[in-house]
Design a protein around this motif. Structure first.
Motif, PDB file in Angstrom:
ATOM      1  N   ILE A 271       0.835  -1.198   0.000  1.00 51.75           N
ATOM      2  CA  ILE A 271       0.000   0.000   0.000  1.00 51.75           C
ATOM      3  C   ILE A 271       0.871   1.249   0.000  1.00 51.75           C
ATOM      4  N   ALA A 272       1.928   1.232   0.796  1.00 50.85           N
ATOM      5  CA  ALA A 272       2.821   2.390   0.850  1.00 50.85           C
ATOM      6  C   ALA A 272       3.603   2.559  -0.445  1.00 50.85           C
ATOM      7  N   ALA A 273       4.229   1.477  -0.910  1.00 54.94           N
ATOM      8  CA  ALA A 273       5.123   1.563  -2.069  1.00 54.94           C
ATOM      9  C   ALA A 273       4.375   1.765  -3.373  1.00 54.94           C
ATOM     10  N   GLU A 274       3.227   1.114  -3.533  1.00 53.78           N
ATOM     11  CA  GLU A 274       2.515   1.141  -4.810  1.00 53.78           C
ATOM     12  C   GLU A 274       1.449   2.228  -4.881  1.00 53.78           C
ATOM     13  N   GLN A 275       0.942   2.665  -3.719  1.00 53.95           N
ATOM     14  CA  GLN A 275      -0.157   3.637  -3.723  1.00 53.95           C
ATOM     15  C   GLN A 275       0.211   4.949  -3.051  1.00 53.95           C
ATOM     16  N   GLY A 276       1.440   5.016  -2.515  1.00 53.52           N
ATOM     17  CA  GLY A 276       1.911   6.265  -1.933  1.00 53.52           C
ATOM     18  C   GLY A 276       1.198   6.683  -0.665  1.00 53.52           C
ATOM     19  N   ARG A 277       0.685   5.707   0.085  1.00 56.80           N
ATOM     20  CA  ARG A 277      -0.080   6.005   1.300  1.00 56.80           C
ATOM     21  C   ARG A 277       0.702   5.571   2.545  1.00 56.80           C
ATOM     22  N   ILE A 278       0.118   5.814   3.702  1.00 54.06           N
ATOM     23  CA  ILE A 278       0.674   5.377   4.975  1.00 54.06           C
ATOM     24  C   ILE A 278      -0.091   4.133   5.424  1.00 54.06           C
ATOM     25  N   ALA A 279       0.627   3.113   5.844  1.00 52.55           N
ATOM     26  CA  ALA A 279      -0.017   1.875   6.278  1.00 52.55           C
ATOM     27  C   ALA A 279       0.678   1.355   7.532  1.00 52.55           C
ATOM     28  N   ILE A 280      -0.120   0.986   8.527  1.00 47.47           N
ATOM     29  CA  ILE A 280       0.390   0.521   9.812  1.00 47.47           C
ATOM     30  C   ILE A 280      -0.098  -0.896  10.071  1.00 47.47           C
ATOM     31  N   ASP A 281       0.838  -1.763  10.424  1.00 48.15           N
ATOM     32  CA  ASP A 281       0.535  -3.134  10.841  1.00 48.15           C
ATOM     33  C   ASP A 281      -0.040  -3.054  12.259  1.00 48.15           C
ATOM     34  N   PHE A 282      -1.350  -3.205  12.388  1.00 45.04           N
ATOM     35  CA  PHE A 282      -2.071  -2.900  13.622  1.00 45.04           C
ATOM     36  C   PHE A 282      -2.128  -4.077  14.594  1.00 45.04           C
ATOM     37  N   GLY A 283      -2.083  -5.303  14.075  1.00 47.40           N
ATOM     38  CA  GLY A 283      -1.996  -6.486  14.907  1.00 47.40           C
ATOM     39  C   GLY A 283      -3.147  -6.691  15.861  1.00 47.40           C
ATOM     40  N   HIS A 284      -2.855  -7.348  17.002  1.00 47.82           N
ATOM     41  CA  HIS A 284      -3.876  -7.700  17.980  1.00 47.82           C
ATOM     42  C   HIS A 284      -4.404  -6.497  18.757  1.00 47.82           C
ATOM     43  N   LEU A 285      -3.848  -5.311  18.510  1.00 51.62           N
ATOM     44  CA  LEU A 285      -4.433  -4.118  19.100  1.00 51.62           C
ATOM     45  C   LEU A 285      -5.880  -3.967  18.640  1.00 51.62           C
ATOM     46  N   ALA A 286      -6.160  -4.413  17.421  1.00 55.34           N
ATOM     47  CA  ALA A 286      -7.538  -4.372  16.917  1.00 55.34           C
ATOM     48  C   ALA A 286      -8.458  -5.193  17.812  1.00 55.34           C
ATOM     49  N   ASP A 287      -8.044  -6.401  18.170  1.00 53.52           N
ATOM     50  CA  ASP A 287      -8.858  -7.263  19.030  1.00 53.52           C
ATOM     51  C   ASP A 287      -9.130  -6.600  20.373  1.00 53.52           C
ATOM     52  N   LYS A 288      -8.110  -5.972  20.943  1.00 55.96           N
ATOM     53  CA  LYS A 288      -8.243  -5.390  22.277  1.00 55.96           C
ATOM     54  C   LYS A 288      -9.149  -4.168  22.266  1.00 55.96           C
ATOM     55  N   LEU A 289      -9.113  -3.400  21.190  1.00 54.56           N
ATOM     56  CA  LEU A 289     -10.008  -2.250  21.083  1.00 54.56           C
ATOM     57  C   LEU A 289     -11.445  -2.694  20.833  1.00 54.56           C
ATOM     58  N   VAL A 290     -11.612  -3.706  20.004  1.00 52.26           N
ATOM     59  CA  VAL A 290     -12.962  -4.203  19.707  1.00 52.26           C
ATOM     60  C   VAL A 290     -13.591  -4.850  20.926  1.00 52.26           C
ATOM     61  N   SER A 291     -12.795  -5.601  21.688  1.00 51.30           N
ATOM     62  CA  SER A 291     -13.324  -6.285  22.868  1.00 51.30           C
ATOM     63  C   SER A 291     -13.596  -5.330  24.028  1.00 51.30           C
ATOM     64  N   GLY A 292     -13.017  -4.144  23.982  1.00 54.85           N
ATOM     65  CA  GLY A 292     -13.182  -3.191  25.067  1.00 54.85           C
ATOM     66  C   GLY A 292     -12.118  -3.293  26.133  1.00 54.85           C
ATOM     67  N   GLU A 293     -11.170  -4.239  25.956  1.00 54.52           N
ATOM     68  CA  GLU A 293     -10.068  -4.347  26.916  1.00 54.52           C
ATOM     69  C   GLU A 293      -9.264  -3.054  26.950  1.00 54.52           C
ATOM     70  N   PHE A 294      -9.053  -2.459  25.759  1.00 55.47           N
ATOM     71  CA  PHE A 294      -8.435  -1.142  25.656  1.00 55.47           C
ATOM     72  C   PHE A 294      -9.527  -0.167  25.243  1.00 55.47           C
ATOM     73  N   LYS A 295      -9.512   1.016  25.820  1.00 60.63           N
ATOM     74  CA  LYS A 295     -10.541   2.005  25.507  1.00 60.63           C
ATOM     75  C   LYS A 295      -9.913   3.349  25.204  1.00 60.63           C
ATOM     76  N   TRP A 296     -10.577   4.085  24.317  1.00 56.79           N
ATOM     77  CA  TRP A 296     -10.222   5.465  24.053  1.00 56.79           C
ATOM     78  C   TRP A 296     -11.318   6.378  24.583  1.00 56.79           C
ATOM     79  N   PRO A 297     -10.964   7.576  25.040  1.00 58.47           N
ATOM     80  CA  PRO A 297     -12.022   8.496  25.497  1.00 58.47           C
ATOM     81  C   PRO A 297     -12.885   8.926  24.323  1.00 58.47           C
TER      82      PRO A 297
END
Length: 299
Positions: A271-297
């Motif tokens: 995505i970065a090299a071919e489309q000139g965008r920013i891309a982040i490998d988000f990993g299991h942080l997605a699971d923790k945010l979806v489950s509510g284990e991690f929360k944002w205000p």
């Protein structure tokens, strides 16, 4: 800070067994005791015959000996430095890929190269769940090229055999010089979250969310004033990478968050090299945010 280990099974507490916390504490205690004993035995084996070294621990010897190796330390990017680089790329509209290497990625790169296939299969029993079934030399090559082309690479802090014990032999095998690489910790996704950098990067930006939990993660982000540019789901292993990258090109976005196991490394770099965008490998942080284990205000 959490240590992200792809595919590691969680302990069960049902049926009157020990709790997950109890197992974790027991493992930690046993590991530390074993490490200390092993270090002391190794020190003893290095002493001249018929001598002892009174009132000096292996830790003392290590601390004294480490001084001579300090010039060989390789600095890693701190969370604030990674945040600055991503923020600058967003401001300039320049591409940037942040990928992360854990035991899964390293075993995938090492199978039939640095390690015999059967050993990699045994140690990487969880790899199929992380998006790669061994052997797969084509996927291995794609992964190696993605690592070679990534802008920032997260690496494990652990020196255990399937972590840093594999990292540098793998880099050497593929002819990658780690000295000029922009390296950080593989848990940088968590560090950016914990330091408050991640939400500041995402708010009021157009974000593409990629992965099997993409729709659920998008809902969490939307509640935090993050503009969702699109959702790509599911991601079915390495065979699905061309479709995912092609679908991403159809969206107008500032930054992509990719949570899709080992293929995330390749997706982010492409995505970065071919489309000139920013891309982040988000990993299991997605699971923790979806489950509510991690929360944002919520604003």
């Amino acid at each position: 800070m959490p240590q992200e280990v792809e595919g590691s099974p969680s302990n069960q507490s049902a049926g009157g067994g020990r709790s997950e916390t109890s197992y974790a504490q027991g493992f930690d205690t046993g590991y530390r005791a074993g490490s200390t004993a092993g270090a002391e035995e190794e020190l003893a084996s290095q002493l001249p015959a018929y001598t002892v070294l009174p009132e000096v621990s292996a830790r003392d010897v290590l601390a004294a000996g480490l001084q001579g190796f300090l010039p060989r330390l390789k600095p890693l990017l701190r969370p604030d430095e990674v945040h600055h680089r991503i923020a600058r790329a967003l401001a300039e509209g320049s591409p940037l890929s942040l990928v992360r290497l854990g035991d899964g990625e390293l075993l995938a790169l090492a199978h039939d190269t640095v390690l015999p296939l059967e050993y990699a299969r045994s140690a990487g029993y969880f790899l199929a769940e992380a998006g790669m079934t061994l052997p797969d030399p084509a996927a291995r090559s794609l992964l190696a090229e993605a690592v070679r082309g990534a802008d920032i690479i997260g690496i494990p802090s652990s020196r255990l055999p399937t972590y840093q014990g594999l990292l540098f032999p793998v880099l050497r095998y593929y002819g990658m010089d780690y000295v000029p690489m922009n390296l950080t910790l593989s848990t940088i996704n968590y560090a950016l979250y914990e330091h408050g950098f991640l939400l500041s990067l995402l708010q009021h930006k157009r974000v593409l969310v990629v992965g099997n939990l993409a729709a659920e993660l998008a809902a969490v982000l939307s509640a935090c004033s993050v503009q969702i540019a699109g959702v790509i789901t599911p991601v079915k292993g390495f065979a699905d990478i061309p479709r995912v990258v092609s679908d991403a090109a159809a969206y107008s976005f500032d930054i992509a968050l990719v949570a899709s196991g080992i293929p995330a490394v390749v997706i982010c770099q492409k995505i970065a090299a071919e489309q000139g965008r920013i891309a982040i490998d988000f990993g299991h942080l997605a699971d923790k945010l979806v489950s509510g284990e991690f929360k944002w205000p919520v604003p």
